[in-house]
Write an enzyme that holds these catalytic residues in place. Sequence first.
Site, PDB file in Angstrom:
ATOM      1  N   CYS A   1       0.865  -1.173   0.000  1.00  0.00           N
ATOM      2  CA  CYS A   1       0.000   0.000   0.000  1.00  0.00           C
ATOM      3  C   CYS A   1       0.902   1.223   0.000  1.00  0.00           C
ATOM      4  CB  CYS A   1      -0.953  -0.020   1.187  1.00  0.00           C
ATOM      5  SG  CYS A   1      -0.139   0.023   2.790  1.00  0.00           S
TER       6      CYS A   1
ATOM      7  N   HIS B   1      -2.738   9.993   2.161  1.00  0.00           N
ATOM      8  CA  HIS B   1      -3.242   8.616   2.089  1.00  0.00           C
ATOM      9  C   HIS B   1      -4.756   8.651   2.297  1.00  0.00           C
ATOM     10  CE1 HIS B   1      -3.933   4.408   2.980  1.00  0.00           C
ATOM     11  NE2 HIS B   1      -2.666   4.116   2.691  1.00  0.00           N
TER      12      HIS B   1
END
Length: 629
Positions: free
Chosen positions: A26, A542
Amino acid sequence: MSYEKLAKEIVHLVGGEKNVVSLVHCATRLRFVLKDEAKADKAKLEKTDGIITVKQNGGQFQVVVGNKVPEVYNAIGQVSNILNETGKEENSAKGKRGFGAVIDVISSIFAPLLGVMAGSGILKGLLLIASNLGWLVPKDTTYMILYAAADSLFYFLPLLLAVTTARKFGGNIFVALTIAGGLLYPTIVTLKTEGTATDFFGIPIVMMSYSSTVIPIILAVIVMSKLEKWCNRLIHESVKNFITPLILLVIMLPLTLMVFGPVGVYVGNAIATALVAAFSFSPLLAGAILGACWQLLVIFGVHWGLVPVFINNIAVNGRDGIKPSAAASIFAQTGAAFGVMLKTKNKKLKTLAGSATLTALFGITEPAVYGVTLPLKRPFIAGVIGGAVGGAIIGQAGTQAFASGAPGLLTLPIFYGPGGQGFPGLILGITVSFLVSAILTYILGFEDPVEEEETTNNSTKESTSTVAVSNEEVLSPIEGTVVALSEVPDPAFASEAMGKGIAIQPTTGRVVAPFDGTITVAFKKKHALAVVSHQGAEVLIHVGVDTVKLDGKHFTSYIKEGDQVKAGDLLLEFDVEQIKAEGYPTITPVIITNSSEYTEILPISQGQVAEQAPLLKLSSAPNVQEDIA
């Protein structure tokens, strides 16, 4: 350390290539699924230069490396065959066996429902209080309407679980919903309530009540998903879109009524009966054990195994006597974090512990546990002791939960039943657990992190006071509500391991450039990006938590690595509501990944913030020693 060298070290320390089932990444971490996590050397990994921390969560072995994760990921592909064999996003159930696989399934199925369960549980608890105090009468239509709002989730729980289970196992959501609807269909309900002898082509069926049940629909949808994949492989594409659902409906609803329904209900009742028996045998001892161990179960994700039991007890008996003792553990860790806040002299830790205490009071303990008590060790142990004492009091008092919801200040009404019996014991238990943990933490102490000093003597201070401090401003990349970083439900962000910053709860699905700069990382899954300003500030944005699992769905990216951007340029768009509907938090950390290069990183905005409004102020005093010399 070079990326290639770091990659080789990581592969070696996770147990070698043969121990890796799959690997994805990620925005900040490498997410391994390992055959045997015991073969991985977590301690050495955490000490390796270039690795921030290591987390084991949800069946994944997560190596947090920060902003450079794409480079490390690619380097692993160059030094091993791991990406060639497992480059695609894995099914999270693969690589897990036995109890770990069961916990993974349960957590994936129930996690998306926790928010609405808490809301429904609070409303149900408030209605219980209002009814017991005579403020509302159950026969009044006002009460009926509000109770329908509170109870509908629990009554139609099989429908909701059909959706989350189908998502987990890749089944057709609408077929799963139809099967669940069949279990609650009025004709089927009537067969049960009237005791009508029921058979299917001569095969007798033991009719059960399926409203509020958990296990039957989960078993049914798991099997349905497997059967669906088999049908789709065999049936021609021109007709499979309607022939496969036809086959699934014809087979699965009768099979559920004949097999999965009775088995699921009996198994659920048996587990619940065993736990209730343990509390009946010694409520004080059982409460102490659960109060002490609950947070440990949460850390390892094992607590999900008890969630269906709590729900089953409330559905079948209208109450549950097991869950209340878990509340002691929540408030114990809250008290431990509070004790740290009182004891520490480190300003950063004091701020973190204070905000973690506040969020834990409302049932969100991750920032307190992962960011404060567990790293300091002794405060966590104090919390375990406090939880045991409080849990024993609650267990002995016979406190019951009358609705679902994570224990916290707002959900206390779910423990208030007819006449308030057991509720004073709950209040006493959580109060004692908080105080015992706080006091023990203060007395036992902990290794207080040393406050970093910029100067070592008065002459240095005098000299540095004349050094010019360079300032930089980071503008808000998102419109929304500003919240503390500690409120992000991910310890890597909440603990500031990735760097200091702020978080935003977005109200619109846009990310714009926070300053003039260069895009350094544009993640393929589109959920995150990194940009560096012309003055050197490195910012990671994010969107959401664990949104890498969406594989780019609901995201639109307008950038690529190396792009030059101006403040306010549109970088990314995302669908806030769809991401929430998929079960992922949309809270968005805005991290200064090179925080160590700044003497101060101060939030400017509070509450609502618009795009391009000032968000963070960065201050630094570069080359202080050279200027002094």
